[in-house]
Design an enzyme around this catalytic site. Structure first.
Site, PDB file in Angstrom:
ATOM      1  N   GLY A 170      -0.777   3.470   3.500  1.00 45.25           N
ATOM      2  CA  GLY A 170       0.610   3.053   3.286  1.00 45.25           C
ATOM      3  C   GLY A 170       1.075   2.429   4.584  1.00 45.25           C
ATOM      4  O   GLY A 170       0.275   1.828   5.303  1.00 45.25           O
ATOM      5  N   GLU A 171       2.329   2.597   4.919  1.00 44.27           N
ATOM      6  CA  GLU A 171       2.811   2.139   6.230  1.00 44.27           C
ATOM      7  C   GLU A 171       2.846   3.339   7.161  1.00 44.27           C
ATOM      8  O   GLU A 171       3.609   4.290   6.926  1.00 44.27           O
ATOM      9  CB  GLU A 171       4.222   1.543   6.111  1.00 44.27           C
ATOM     10  CG  GLU A 171       4.250   0.116   5.629  1.00 44.27           C
ATOM     11  CD  GLU A 171       3.325  -0.801   6.410  1.00 44.27           C
ATOM     12  OE1 GLU A 171       3.273  -0.720   7.660  1.00 44.27           O
ATOM     13  OE2 GLU A 171       2.633  -1.606   5.775  1.00 44.27           O
ATOM     14  N   SER A 172       2.049   3.279   8.210  1.00 40.00           N
ATOM     15  CA  SER A 172       1.981   4.428   9.116  1.00 40.00           C
ATOM     16  C   SER A 172       3.340   4.699   9.761  1.00 40.00           C
ATOM     17  O   SER A 172       3.691   5.853  10.033  1.00 40.00           O
ATOM     18  CB  SER A 172       0.905   4.204  10.174  1.00 40.00           C
ATOM     19  OG  SER A 172       1.109   2.973  10.827  1.00 40.00           O
ATOM     20  N   CYS A 227      -6.852   4.945   6.402  1.00 35.58           N
ATOM     21  CA  CYS A 227      -6.093   3.759   6.827  1.00 35.58           C
ATOM     22  C   CYS A 227      -4.844   4.168   7.617  1.00 35.58           C
ATOM     23  O   CYS A 227      -4.966   4.595   8.746  1.00 35.58           O
ATOM     24  CB  CYS A 227      -5.798   2.872   5.629  1.00 35.58           C
ATOM     25  SG  CYS A 227      -5.549   1.177   6.130  1.00 35.58           S
ATOM     26  N   ARG A 271      -3.637  -0.936  15.298  1.00 41.45           N
ATOM     27  CA  ARG A 271      -2.969  -1.119  14.006  1.00 41.45           C
ATOM     28  C   ARG A 271      -2.974  -2.589  13.585  1.00 41.45           C
ATOM     29  O   ARG A 271      -2.734  -3.474  14.398  1.00 41.45           O
ATOM     30  CB  ARG A 271      -1.541  -0.630  14.230  1.00 41.45           C
ATOM     31  CG  ARG A 271      -0.713  -0.659  13.063  1.00 41.45           C
ATOM     32  CD  ARG A 271       0.628   0.000  13.277  1.00 41.45           C
ATOM     33  NE  ARG A 271       1.271  -0.078  12.001  1.00 41.45           N
ATOM     34  CZ  ARG A 271       2.409  -0.709  11.783  1.00 41.45           C
ATOM     35  NH1 ARG A 271       3.064  -1.246  12.776  1.00 41.45           N
ATOM     36  NH2 ARG A 271       2.889  -0.771  10.576  1.00 41.45           N
ATOM     37  N   ILE A 327      -7.473  -2.737   3.635  1.00 43.47           N
ATOM     38  CA  ILE A 327      -6.189  -3.363   3.315  1.00 43.47           C
ATOM     39  C   ILE A 327      -5.282  -3.283   4.548  1.00 43.47           C
ATOM     40  O   ILE A 327      -4.835  -2.198   4.914  1.00 43.47           O
ATOM     41  CB  ILE A 327      -5.532  -2.652   2.114  1.00 43.47           C
ATOM     42  CG1 ILE A 327      -6.496  -2.659   0.913  1.00 43.47           C
ATOM     43  CG2 ILE A 327      -4.208  -3.341   1.754  1.00 43.47           C
ATOM     44  CD1 ILE A 327      -6.052  -1.779  -0.239  1.00 43.47           C
ATOM     45  N   ARG A 328      -5.069  -4.401   5.183  1.00 46.57           N
ATOM     46  CA  ARG A 328      -4.344  -4.442   6.471  1.00 46.57           C
ATOM     47  C   ARG A 328      -4.798  -3.257   7.329  1.00 46.57           C
ATOM     48  O   ARG A 328      -3.998  -2.467   7.834  1.00 46.57           O
ATOM     49  CB  ARG A 328      -2.828  -4.433   6.261  1.00 46.57           C
ATOM     50  CG  ARG A 328      -2.310  -5.806   5.844  1.00 46.57           C
ATOM     51  CD  ARG A 328      -0.821  -5.894   5.877  1.00 46.57           C
ATOM     52  NE  ARG A 328      -0.244  -4.823   5.102  1.00 46.57           N
ATOM     53  CZ  ARG A 328       0.576  -3.909   5.606  1.00 46.57           C
ATOM     54  NH1 ARG A 328       0.938  -3.946   6.855  1.00 46.57           N
ATOM     55  NH2 ARG A 328       1.030  -2.961   4.838  1.00 46.57           N
ATOM     56  N   HIS A 385     -10.061   2.141   2.194  1.00 49.86           N
ATOM     57  CA  HIS A 385      -9.581   2.900   1.031  1.00 49.86           C
ATOM     58  C   HIS A 385     -10.741   3.134   0.063  1.00 49.86           C
ATOM     59  O   HIS A 385     -11.132   2.200  -0.639  1.00 49.86           O
ATOM     60  CB  HIS A 385      -8.504   2.103   0.293  1.00 49.86           C
ATOM     61  CG  HIS A 385      -7.242   1.956   1.066  1.00 49.86           C
ATOM     62  ND1 HIS A 385      -6.118   2.698   0.808  1.00 49.86           N
ATOM     63  CD2 HIS A 385      -6.920   1.162   2.105  1.00 49.86           C
ATOM     64  CE1 HIS A 385      -5.166   2.361   1.641  1.00 49.86           C
ATOM     65  NE2 HIS A 385      -5.623   1.424   2.445  1.00 49.86           N
ATOM     66  N   GLU A 401     -10.378   5.078  -2.481  1.00 47.16           N
ATOM     67  CA  GLU A 401      -9.741   5.412  -3.755  1.00 47.16           C
ATOM     68  C   GLU A 401      -9.458   4.173  -4.603  1.00 47.16           C
ATOM     69  O   GLU A 401      -9.285   4.277  -5.808  1.00 47.16           O
ATOM     70  CB  GLU A 401      -8.461   6.226  -3.520  1.00 47.16           C
ATOM     71  CG  GLU A 401      -7.262   5.467  -2.975  1.00 47.16           C
ATOM     72  CD  GLU A 401      -7.369   5.135  -1.487  1.00 47.16           C
ATOM     73  OE1 GLU A 401      -8.398   5.447  -0.858  1.00 47.16           O
ATOM     74  OE2 GLU A 401      -6.416   4.539  -0.961  1.00 47.16           O
TER      75      GLU A 401
HETATM   76  N1  GLN Z   1      -1.205  -1.635   8.127  1.00 49.69           N
HETATM   77  C1  GLN Z   1      -0.803  -0.313   7.762  1.00 49.69           C
HETATM   78  C2  GLN Z   1      -0.189   0.400   8.951  1.00 49.69           C
HETATM   79  O1  GLN Z   1      -0.426   0.042  10.061  1.00 49.69           O
HETATM   80  C3  GLN Z   1      -1.952   0.500   7.209  1.00 49.69           C
HETATM   81  C4  GLN Z   1      -2.443  -0.135   5.919  1.00 49.69           C
HETATM   82  C5  GLN Z   1      -2.981   0.811   4.915  1.00 49.69           C
HETATM   83  O2  GLN Z   1      -2.815   2.024   4.982  1.00 49.69           O
HETATM   84  N2  GLN Z   1      -3.622   0.242   3.938  1.00 49.69           N
HETATM   85  O3  GLN Z   1       0.523   1.344   8.747  1.00 49.69           O
END
Ligand code: GLN
Length: 187
Positions: A46-48, A79, A107, A135-136, A171, A173
């Site tokens: 998610g977004e850390s 992630c 990050r 994913i990012r 990921h 999942e």
């Molecule tokens: N880019 C997100 C972050 O820095 C991490 C991306 C993810 O969990 N898929 O929080």
């Protein structure tokens, strides 16, 4: 055994689904009361930065730290979760992290959403490779001497373990591959 999935934000539902498929009892964790009844914890992607704010505001962060220190509480971060487990986070707007694993994580090091990709990984003990999504994703730039690198991609560690802590920058999942969860449950 009940496995908690941190459920403030991110793709916690997919992790709960995998645990269900593995016939493992799971619980969404949003409070200290939730955390108290779980034996392991998954911190999803998610977004850390967002997850970090909830973690510290709720007191859950301090309790995770205490349980890891005193009880070898097993935690698997994927992630954003891997970012939050790191001792040191670099890159733009680094979140306040739990600082539990001796590693430096950069990050968003691969770039924006468009630089997301899939890859196949070799995992120790597994004959068939794992297809996973980055994913990012962050890049693990440095690991300390007690951190074991379980898988790498293009020269960077992508799955690492330090005692009861497991961190992956990808990921598993997304393609519902259960093998990393099985590995985590075996720690
Ligand atoms: N880019 C997100 C972050 O820095 C991490 C991306 C993810 O969990 N898929 O929080």
């Amino acid at each position: 055994m009940t496995v908690g999935v941190l459920a403030f934000h991110g793709d916690f539902a997919e992790h709960i689904q995998i645990l269900e498929d593995l016939n493992v009892k799971s619980k969404e964790v949003r409070s200290l009361q939730d955390l108290a009844v779980v034996h392991r914890l998954i911190i999803p992607g998610g977004e850390s930065t967002v997850i970090s704010q909830f973690l510290f505001a709720s007191g859950v962060a301090e309790e995770i730290r205490r349980r890891v220190r005193e009880e070898n509480f097993p935690v698997y971060g994927t992630c954003a979760g891997a970012i939050l487990l790191a001792k040191r986070v670099t890159g733009k707007n680094p979140p306040r992290a739990l600082g539990l694993m001796d590693m430096t994580v950069n990050r968003n090091a691969y770039g924006t959403q468009r630089e997301s990709f899939e890859a196949t990984l070799k995992i120790p003990g597994e004959k068939t490779p794992l297809s996973v999504a980055f994913i990012r994703a962050p890049v693990i730039e440095r690991v300390g001497p007690r951190v074991e690198v379980l898988a790498s991609h293009k020269g960077h560690p992508v799955l690492v373990q330090e005692g009861s802590l497991l961190a992956g920058t990808f990921h598993p999942e997304v393609r519902a591959d259960k093998r990393i969860h099985e590995l985590f449950l075996s720690l």
